[in-house]
Design a protein around this motif. Structure first.
Motif, mmCIF file in Angstrom:
data_model
loop_
_atom_site.group_PDB
_atom_site.id
_atom_site.type_symbol
_atom_site.label_atom_id
_atom_site.label_comp_id
_atom_site.label_asym_id
_atom_site.label_seq_id
_atom_site.Cartn_x
_atom_site.Cartn_y
_atom_site.Cartn_z
ATOM 1 N N GLU A 1 17.006 25.841 43.382
ATOM 2 C CA GLU A 1 17.455 25.667 42.006
ATOM 3 C C GLU A 1 18.387 24.473 41.890
ATOM 4 O O GLU A 1 19.253 24.258 42.738
ATOM 5 C CB GLU A 1 18.181 26.923 41.526
ATOM 6 C CG GLU A 1 18.704 26.808 40.094
ATOM 7 C CD GLU A 1 19.379 28.079 39.612
ATOM 8 O OE1 GLU A 1 20.181 27.992 38.651
ATOM 9 O OE2 GLU A 1 19.117 29.149 40.193
ATOM 10 N N PHE A 2 18.182 23.683 40.813
ATOM 11 C CA PHE A 2 19.064 22.568 40.487
ATOM 12 C C PHE A 2 19.604 22.806 39.077
ATOM 13 O O PHE A 2 18.850 23.147 38.171
ATOM 14 C CB PHE A 2 18.315 21.231 40.527
ATOM 15 C CG PHE A 2 17.671 20.924 41.843
ATOM 16 C CD1 PHE A 2 18.351 20.209 42.819
ATOM 17 C CD2 PHE A 2 16.377 21.353 42.116
ATOM 18 C CE1 PHE A 2 17.755 19.919 44.028
ATOM 19 C CE2 PHE A 2 15.772 21.069 43.325
ATOM 20 C CZ PHE A 2 16.463 20.353 44.287
ATOM 21 N N ARG A 3 20.881 22.605 38.912
ATOM 22 C CA ARG A 3 21.472 22.724 37.586
ATOM 23 C C ARG A 3 21.483 21.354 36.928
ATOM 24 O O ARG A 3 21.991 20.376 37.504
ATOM 25 C CB ARG A 3 22.904 23.259 37.691
ATOM 26 C CG ARG A 3 23.516 23.592 36.344
ATOM 27 C CD ARG A 3 22.922 24.858 35.762
ATOM 28 N NE ARG A 3 23.303 25.038 34.348
ATOM 29 C CZ ARG A 3 23.012 26.120 33.650
ATOM 30 N NH1 ARG A 3 22.329 27.098 34.215
ATOM 31 N NH2 ARG A 3 23.377 26.225 32.394
ATOM 32 N N VAL A 4 20.912 21.258 35.740
ATOM 33 C CA VAL A 4 20.728 19.964 35.082
ATOM 34 C C VAL A 4 21.357 19.975 33.692
ATOM 35 O O VAL A 4 21.243 20.949 32.944
ATOM 36 C CB VAL A 4 19.227 19.616 34.961
ATOM 37 C CG1 VAL A 4 19.035 18.325 34.156
ATOM 38 C CG2 VAL A 4 18.601 19.470 36.338
ATOM 39 N N LYS A 5 22.014 18.877 33.386
ATOM 40 C CA LYS A 5 22.505 18.644 32.031
ATOM 41 C C LYS A 5 22.096 17.231 31.631
ATOM 42 O O LYS A 5 22.472 16.265 32.297
ATOM 43 C CB LYS A 5 24.018 18.805 31.962
ATOM 44 C CG LYS A 5 24.575 18.799 30.538
ATOM 45 C CD LYS A 5 26.043 19.159 30.514
ATOM 46 C CE LYS A 5 26.573 19.244 29.089
ATOM 47 N NZ LYS A 5 28.013 19.625 29.070
ATOM 48 N N MET A 6 21.293 17.115 30.590
ATOM 49 C CA MET A 6 20.790 15.821 30.123
ATOM 50 C C MET A 6 21.252 15.589 28.693
ATOM 51 O O MET A 6 21.203 16.480 27.850
ATOM 52 C CB MET A 6 19.259 15.787 30.168
ATOM 53 C CG MET A 6 18.650 14.503 29.599
ATOM 54 S SD MET A 6 16.834 14.577 29.473
ATOM 55 C CE MET A 6 16.620 15.751 28.108
#
Length: 309
Positions: free
Chosen positions: A118-123
């Motif tokens: 799992e990768f936590r992403v904020k774009m």
């Protein structure tokens, strides 16, 4: 993947008879409105592609959001019931700031499909157009409109630039990228075509192309544009030769022809790819590909819809 609605309007104005009815199509269970964006940041070697689709007649809203880099190929895909926010789902949201300018946001997890990392992403990026909207109806005739009726009735394309930030876990990437967006409306029955290829590349802020080749039992439909800093030249024919590696496209060469008779020779090479199941029969292969046209290097997405192996 063309725009039947506008073609109907043109033919109604001339009094021509059409075998299909737009209002009937809109009542079909698979009637869909789809918003897709991608961008590739060369400096960071980071690619993003995303889609939100609404099938209001079956109360289904869907999304996918994927990132690809030399160290990450991960994404998320899911469905929810429709609601009063058609351009927001599961942390992915679009907001049109003005014609041709969009705010794209994502806040949530993505997953490596192989090991479920799992990768936590904020774009948070702003996507801004660099050419006029291309209407695929400018590329096709009545027969081709009819052949494509189970994929989309309207299809619009546009390339642009993206700027902002993408955070992956604790790392922040400043984005300066080029990419493509499309909007399609119509019946979206993934199993109807035998195959499609949707290919785009941006060579600069003033040079880009998009081509779709849709294969159905009755034949092929080609449409797209080549933009070289002034106008969208409608593409009406594409000869595409593919090389495969373990069933995945790896290299391709294309001769693209516009309405004026001009020919564009482009070669492409797949850099990396991700696979997105779309139903029990078909799978989408989304690739970041590198292109060469007239000695110029470009990058963009090459998408292939093929039967599952």
């Amino acid at each position: 993947m063309v725009m039947k609605e506008l073609y109907i309007k043109k033919n109604k104005a001339r009094g021509d008879h059409m075998d299909f009815n737009l209002e009937t199509l809109k009542k079909h269970e698979e009637w869909n409105e789809s918003y897709y964006f991608n961008f590739h940041d060369r400096k960071n070697d980071l690619t993003a592609f995303m889609r939100i689709g609404n099938k209001v007649n079956k109360n289904e809203k869907s999304m996918f959001f994927y990132l690809m880099s030399p160290t990450i190929t991960a994404g998320i895909k899911l469905e929810t019931p429709c609601d009063d926010k058609p351009l927001n789902i599961a942390g992915l949201g679009y907001h049109e700031l003005e014609p041709g300018k969009w705010k794209l946001k994502y806040d949530g997890p993505i997953f490596n499909p192989l090991d479920k990392t799992e990768f936590r992403v904020k774009m948070d990026v702003t996507w801004e157009s660099l050419n006029p909207v291309m209407n695929y109806v400018d590329c096709v005739d009545e027969k081709q409109v009819e052949l494509s009726s189970n994929v989309a009735s309207e299809h619009y394309e546009q390339f642009g630039k993206a700027a902002g930030k993408v955070e992956i876990n604790d790392e922040t990437f400043e984005i300066e990228a080029l990419g493509e967006r499309d909007l399609s409306r119509g019946i979206r029955a993934w199993g109807s075509p035998k195959m499609w290829m949707w290919i785009n590349s941006e060579f600069s802020n003033a040079e880009a192309f998009n081509i779709t080749k849709l294969s159905v039992d009755e034949g092929d439909i080609d449409a797209g544009y080549f933009y070289t800093g002034s106008v969208n030249e409608p593409l009406v024919k594409s000869d595409i030769s593919l090389e495969f590696n373990n069933g995945i496209p790896s290299k391709f060469s294309m001769n693209l022809f516009d309405k004026k008779g001009s020919e564009y020779s482009v070669t492409g090479e797949v850099v990396r790819f991700g696979m997105i199941p779309v139903d029990e029969r078909m799978i989408l292969i989304e690739t970041l590909s590198k292109y060469n046209w007239d000695g110029k290097e470009g990058h963009g997405i090459a998408e292939f819809l093929v039967p599952k192996p």
